[in-house]
Design a protein around this motif. Structure first.
Motif, PDB file in Angstrom:
ATOM      1  N   GLN A  33       0.837  -1.200   0.000  1.00 46.64           N
ATOM      2  CA  GLN A  33       0.000   0.000   0.000  1.00 46.64           C
ATOM      3  C   GLN A  33       0.877   1.258   0.000  1.00 46.64           C
ATOM      4  O   GLN A  33       0.629   2.204  -0.751  1.00 46.64           O
ATOM      5  CB  GLN A  33      -0.906  -0.019   1.233  1.00 46.64           C
ATOM      6  CG  GLN A  33      -2.057   0.972   1.187  1.00 46.64           C
ATOM      7  CD  GLN A  33      -2.984   0.793   2.385  1.00 46.64           C
ATOM      8  OE1 GLN A  33      -2.518   0.578   3.505  1.00 46.64           O
ATOM      9  NE2 GLN A  33      -4.287   0.860   2.157  1.00 46.64           N
ATOM     10  N   ILE A  71      -6.196  -6.338   2.120  1.00 44.08           N
ATOM     11  CA  ILE A  71      -6.003  -5.996   3.534  1.00 44.08           C
ATOM     12  C   ILE A  71      -7.273  -6.285   4.333  1.00 44.08           C
ATOM     13  O   ILE A  71      -7.217  -6.878   5.418  1.00 44.08           O
ATOM     14  CB  ILE A  71      -5.576  -4.517   3.691  1.00 44.08           C
ATOM     15  CG1 ILE A  71      -4.138  -4.331   3.208  1.00 44.08           C
ATOM     16  CG2 ILE A  71      -5.704  -4.061   5.147  1.00 44.08           C
ATOM     17  CD1 ILE A  71      -3.667  -2.888   3.176  1.00 44.08           C
ATOM     18  N   ASN A  72      -8.408  -5.884   3.803  1.00 45.02           N
ATOM     19  CA  ASN A  72      -9.680  -6.141   4.491  1.00 45.02           C
ATOM     20  C   ASN A  72      -9.922  -7.636   4.655  1.00 45.02           C
ATOM     21  O   ASN A  72     -10.410  -8.099   5.696  1.00 45.02           O
ATOM     22  CB  ASN A  72     -10.839  -5.505   3.724  1.00 45.02           C
ATOM     23  CG  ASN A  72     -10.813  -3.988   3.785  1.00 45.02           C
ATOM     24  OD1 ASN A  72     -10.226  -3.402   4.697  1.00 45.02           O
ATOM     25  ND2 ASN A  72     -11.435  -3.339   2.812  1.00 45.02           N
ATOM     26  N   LYS A 111      -4.728   0.761  -5.595  1.00 47.19           N
ATOM     27  CA  LYS A 111      -5.067   0.880  -4.173  1.00 47.19           C
ATOM     28  C   LYS A 111      -6.266  -0.014  -3.828  1.00 47.19           C
ATOM     29  O   LYS A 111      -6.325  -0.629  -2.760  1.00 47.19           O
ATOM     30  CB  LYS A 111      -5.406   2.338  -3.839  1.00 47.19           C
ATOM     31  CG  LYS A 111      -4.203   3.251  -3.720  1.00 47.19           C
ATOM     32  CD  LYS A 111      -3.597   3.147  -2.333  1.00 47.19           C
ATOM     33  CE  LYS A 111      -2.662   4.299  -2.048  1.00 47.19           C
ATOM     34  NZ  LYS A 111      -2.172   4.259  -0.664  1.00 47.19           N
ATOM     35  N   ARG A 112      -7.217  -0.068  -4.741  1.00 44.85           N
ATOM     36  CA  ARG A 112      -8.433  -0.863  -4.499  1.00 44.85           C
ATOM     37  C   ARG A 112      -8.087  -2.329  -4.281  1.00 44.85           C
ATOM     38  O   ARG A 112      -8.645  -2.983  -3.383  1.00 44.85           O
ATOM     39  CB  ARG A 112      -9.399  -0.721  -5.683  1.00 44.85           C
ATOM     40  CG  ARG A 112     -10.694  -1.492  -5.497  1.00 44.85           C
ATOM     41  CD  ARG A 112     -11.504  -1.554  -6.777  1.00 44.85           C
ATOM     42  NE  ARG A 112     -12.070  -0.268  -7.142  1.00 44.85           N
ATOM     43  CZ  ARG A 112     -12.820  -0.074  -8.225  1.00 44.85           C
ATOM     44  NH1 ARG A 112     -13.071  -1.095  -9.045  1.00 44.85           N
ATOM     45  NH2 ARG A 112     -13.311   1.103  -8.502  1.00 44.85           N
ATOM     46  N   GLU A 143      -6.292  -2.719  -0.842  1.00 45.79           N
ATOM     47  CA  GLU A 143      -7.242  -2.511   0.263  1.00 45.79           C
ATOM     48  C   GLU A 143      -8.200  -3.692   0.414  1.00 45.79           C
ATOM     49  O   GLU A 143      -8.550  -4.085   1.535  1.00 45.79           O
ATOM     50  CB  GLU A 143      -8.002  -1.201   0.052  1.00 45.79           C
ATOM     51  CG  GLU A 143      -7.151   0.033   0.365  1.00 45.79           C
ATOM     52  CD  GLU A 143      -7.736   1.324  -0.176  1.00 45.79           C
ATOM     53  OE1 GLU A 143      -8.894   1.297  -0.649  1.00 45.79           O
ATOM     54  OE2 GLU A 143      -7.037   2.349  -0.130  1.00 45.79           O
TER      55      GLU A 143
END
Length: 301
Positions: A72, A114-115, A107-108, A111
């Motif tokens: 990220q 990560i989620n 980034k999407r 992320e």
């Protein structure tokens, strides 16, 4: 100057090798792309491999999560024109400067990973729609960037790519179920609503867990999710006439998705059937490659 170009060639070679080693069916798809898209596609797929495997290669989930956070931050550094000593990051930086890949899309993907990595293995997604959202944020987004690298901008193409990515993402999650079950003894990608419908959901200590008391129930749950993936493939192909010919090779990941769906159907949607591990997604390698070549040559996906 030669040192820089040599280093960049090595970085792209590393990307190709990563995709070949860890995402072979998509490696074969990328070989069909025109040269103006292929280099970028390999860098983007290698980035996807790095982020998808971050938690798998780490002995501690927290270490895997830290690796995703590193990526990220690496994206921010790449867009700030800072050098990062990592071959995939170097190749990605070159592609971004040439093709103006959207930062928001990269980034999407991170992320979403990560989620996914942040949730407990016992935290089930509530519905298939949650899995579709994850597939959209990863597999579909990867296709958007591949198309962007080739200068292809079309709402119709993006619509088709969205469906292909969702189908591919859902089916690969299904394929990964035995791996995750062997690693942490949980079926963390079967939504609670689907599990409850097929008698797999058990309440324990205030938590909902999936218990594999019925192999038939698991097969039924996999079939239900696979049916949603199939609907996405059908929708993507309904849009084929509005997809420019030069964009269709970027949507070839629909072919391995269909192959995996067919292989699941052959084993009655039993994800533990050993035949799924044979060849490429359960299909003999030569048959898979011929099918892919046929679709590529015909301009289909």
């Amino acid at each position: 100057m030669n040192g820089v170009s040599s280093s960049l060639r090595a970085a792209f070679s590393y990307c190709v090798q990563q995709v070949r080693s860890y995402d072979y069916h998509h490696y074969l798809c990328l070989l069909e792309l025109p040269p103006n898209m292929r280099k970028a596609a390999f860098a983007l797929r290698a980035f996807n491999v790095e982020t998808a495997r971050a938690t798998d290669v780490a002995s501690d989930p927290k270490v895997g999560l830290m690796r995703l956070v590193w990526w990220q931050e690496a994206i921010d550094k790449i867009y700030a024109n800072k050098l990062i000593e990592h071959p995939t990051a170097q190749a990605l930086s070159s592609v971004i400067s040439e093709s103006k890949i959207s930062k928001a899309w990269l980034k999407r993907i991170v992320e979403a990973r990560i989620n996914d990595a942040s949730r407990e293995v016992t935290d089930l997604p509530e519905s298939i729609e949650e899995l579709e959202k994850y597939a959209e944020d990863t597999a579909s987004t990867l296709l958007y960037m591949t198309l962007q690298s080739g200068g292809i901008r079309s709402t119709a193409v993006d619509h088709a790519a969205s469906h292909v990515g969702k189908a591919s993402g859902l089916l690969l999650l299904l394929k990964s179920l035995p791996y995750h079950a062997s690693r942490n003894r949980h079926f963390s990608y079967i939504p609670a609503k689907v599990a409850a419908k097929h008698g797999l959901l058990v309440k324990e200590g205030g938590r909902s867990e999936i218990h594999l008391d019925s192999r038939e129930g698991l097969c039924d749950a996999v079939f239900e999710i696979g049916s949603v993936a199939n609907a996405h493939l059908l929708k993507a192909r309904e849009l084929a006439d509005s997809v420019p010919f030069e964009a269709r090779k970027a949507l070839l990941p629909a072919v391995p998705a269909q192959v995996l769906l067919d292989s699941l159907s052959l084993v009655q949607f039993d994800v533990f059937d050993s035949r799924l591990a044979r060849g490429i997604l359960g299909k003999p390698p030569l048959c898979f490659q011929l099918k892919l070549k046929w679709y590529s040559w015909r301009g289909k996906y």
